[in-house]
Design a protein around this motif. Structure first.
Motif, PDB file in Angstrom:
ATOM      1  N   TYR A 101       0.833  -1.199   0.000  1.00  0.00           N
ATOM      2  CA  TYR A 101       0.000   0.000   0.000  1.00  0.00           C
ATOM      3  C   TYR A 101       0.865   1.244   0.000  1.00  0.00           C
ATOM      4  N   VAL A 102       0.284   2.324  -0.501  1.00  0.00           N
ATOM      5  CA  VAL A 102       0.869   3.651  -0.343  1.00  0.00           C
ATOM      6  C   VAL A 102      -0.161   4.477   0.417  1.00  0.00           C
ATOM      7  N   ALA A 103       0.266   4.995   1.551  1.00  0.00           N
ATOM      8  CA  ALA A 103      -0.582   5.868   2.351  1.00  0.00           C
ATOM      9  C   ALA A 103      -0.076   7.291   2.183  1.00  0.00           C
ATOM     10  N   HIS A 104      -0.978   8.244   2.178  1.00  0.00           N
ATOM     11  CA  HIS A 104      -0.603   9.654   2.142  1.00  0.00           C
ATOM     12  C   HIS A 104      -1.184  10.278   3.398  1.00  0.00           C
ATOM     13  N   ALA A 105      -0.279  10.704   4.279  1.00  0.00           N
ATOM     14  CA  ALA A 105      -0.675  11.272   5.562  1.00  0.00           C
ATOM     15  C   ALA A 105      -0.411  12.770   5.584  1.00  0.00           C
ATOM     16  N   MET A 106      -1.155  13.465   6.441  1.00  0.00           N
ATOM     17  CA  MET A 106      -0.841  14.870   6.665  1.00  0.00           C
ATOM     18  C   MET A 106       0.560  14.918   7.280  1.00  0.00           C
ATOM     19  N   PRO A 107       1.415  15.844   6.815  1.00  0.00           N
ATOM     20  CA  PRO A 107       2.805  15.868   7.289  1.00  0.00           C
ATOM     21  C   PRO A 107       2.957  15.893   8.811  1.00  0.00           C
ATOM     22  N   ASP A 108       2.041  16.552   9.509  1.00  0.00           N
ATOM     23  CA  ASP A 108       2.171  16.593  10.969  1.00  0.00           C
ATOM     24  C   ASP A 108       1.655  15.323  11.653  1.00  0.00           C
ATOM     25  N   GLN A 109       1.122  14.382  10.861  1.00  0.00           N
ATOM     26  CA  GLN A 109       0.585  13.129  11.405  1.00  0.00           C
ATOM     27  C   GLN A 109       1.398  11.899  10.991  1.00  0.00           C
ATOM     28  N   ASP A 142       9.053  13.018   3.389  1.00  0.00           N
ATOM     29  CA  ASP A 142       8.750  14.199   4.205  1.00  0.00           C
ATOM     30  C   ASP A 142       7.386  14.800   3.881  1.00  0.00           C
ATOM     31  N   ILE A 143       6.866  14.515   2.699  1.00  0.00           N
ATOM     32  CA  ILE A 143       5.562  15.079   2.327  1.00  0.00           C
ATOM     33  C   ILE A 143       4.394  14.181   2.747  1.00  0.00           C
ATOM     34  N   GLY A 144       4.697  13.071   3.424  1.00  0.00           N
ATOM     35  CA  GLY A 144       3.645  12.251   3.989  1.00  0.00           C
ATOM     36  C   GLY A 144       3.352  10.932   3.321  1.00  0.00           C
ATOM     37  N   LYS A 145       4.141  10.526   2.347  1.00  0.00           N
ATOM     38  CA  LYS A 145       3.922   9.235   1.684  1.00  0.00           C
ATOM     39  C   LYS A 145       4.571   8.128   2.532  1.00  0.00           C
ATOM     40  N   LEU A 190      -4.959  10.544   7.888  1.00  0.00           N
ATOM     41  CA  LEU A 190      -4.720   9.840   6.642  1.00  0.00           C
ATOM     42  C   LEU A 190      -5.526  10.484   5.525  1.00  0.00           C
ATOM     43  N   LEU A 191      -4.845  10.988   4.516  1.00  0.00           N
ATOM     44  CA  LEU A 191      -5.510  11.632   3.385  1.00  0.00           C
ATOM     45  C   LEU A 191      -5.965  10.630   2.331  1.00  0.00           C
ATOM     46  N   ASN A 192      -5.146   9.593   2.108  1.00  0.00           N
ATOM     47  CA  ASN A 192      -5.448   8.609   1.079  1.00  0.00           C
ATOM     48  C   ASN A 192      -4.712   7.317   1.400  1.00  0.00           C
ATOM     49  N   LEU A 193      -5.312   6.206   1.020  1.00  0.00           N
ATOM     50  CA  LEU A 193      -4.695   4.890   1.179  1.00  0.00           C
ATOM     51  C   LEU A 193      -4.980   4.105  -0.085  1.00  0.00           C
ATOM     52  N   ALA A 194      -3.945   3.753  -0.818  1.00  0.00           N
ATOM     53  CA  ALA A 194      -4.130   3.080  -2.101  1.00  0.00           C
ATOM     54  C   ALA A 194      -3.422   1.730  -2.116  1.00  0.00           C
ATOM     55  N   PRO A 195      -4.138   0.682  -2.513  1.00  0.00           N
ATOM     56  CA  PRO A 195      -3.476  -0.610  -2.675  1.00  0.00           C
ATOM     57  C   PRO A 195      -2.599  -0.574  -3.925  1.00  0.00           C
ATOM     58  N   VAL A 196      -1.462  -1.249  -3.858  1.00  0.00           N
ATOM     59  CA  VAL A 196      -0.553  -1.299  -4.998  1.00  0.00           C
ATOM     60  C   VAL A 196      -0.470  -2.715  -5.559  1.00  0.00           C
TER      61      VAL A 196
END
Length: 87
Positions: free
Chosen positions: A16-24, A45-48, A74-80
């Motif tokens: 998976y690739v998760a995209h988180a808010m940088p402060d989280q 550093d940008i939250g990936k 968590l902004l987005n969670l994508a299966p790879v």
């Protein structure tokens, strides 16, 4: 009553690739690391966050993902990728 057959020789790995808010990022990394069979492979550093989950069946993978997918940071969670093997 029906008897459920469990195949203990099945092996699943999903990435998976998760995209988180940088402060989280650190909080979400901690939550991923608490998941059984989880391993984080890269973080930016940008939250990936790139991580994998390993389990004995697809339902376990889905249950593990459900534990983090509704995290407020968590902004987005994508299966790879998802692969399973019968050993």
């Amino acid at each position: 009553m029906s008897e459920q057959i469990v195949n203990d020789e099945e092996y699943h790995v999903a990435s998976y690739v998760a995209h988180a808010m940088p402060d989280q990022i650190e909080l979400i990394q901690h939550e991923i690391n608490q998941l059984e069979g989880a391993e984080i492979h890269a973080t930016s550093d940008i939250g990936k966050i790139v991580f994998t989950l390993e389990a004995t069946n697809q339902k376990k993978i889905a249950n593990l993902i459900d534990t983090i997918r509704h995290h407020k940071g968590l902004l987005n969670l994508a299966p790879v990728y998802h692969q399973f093997l019968n050993e």
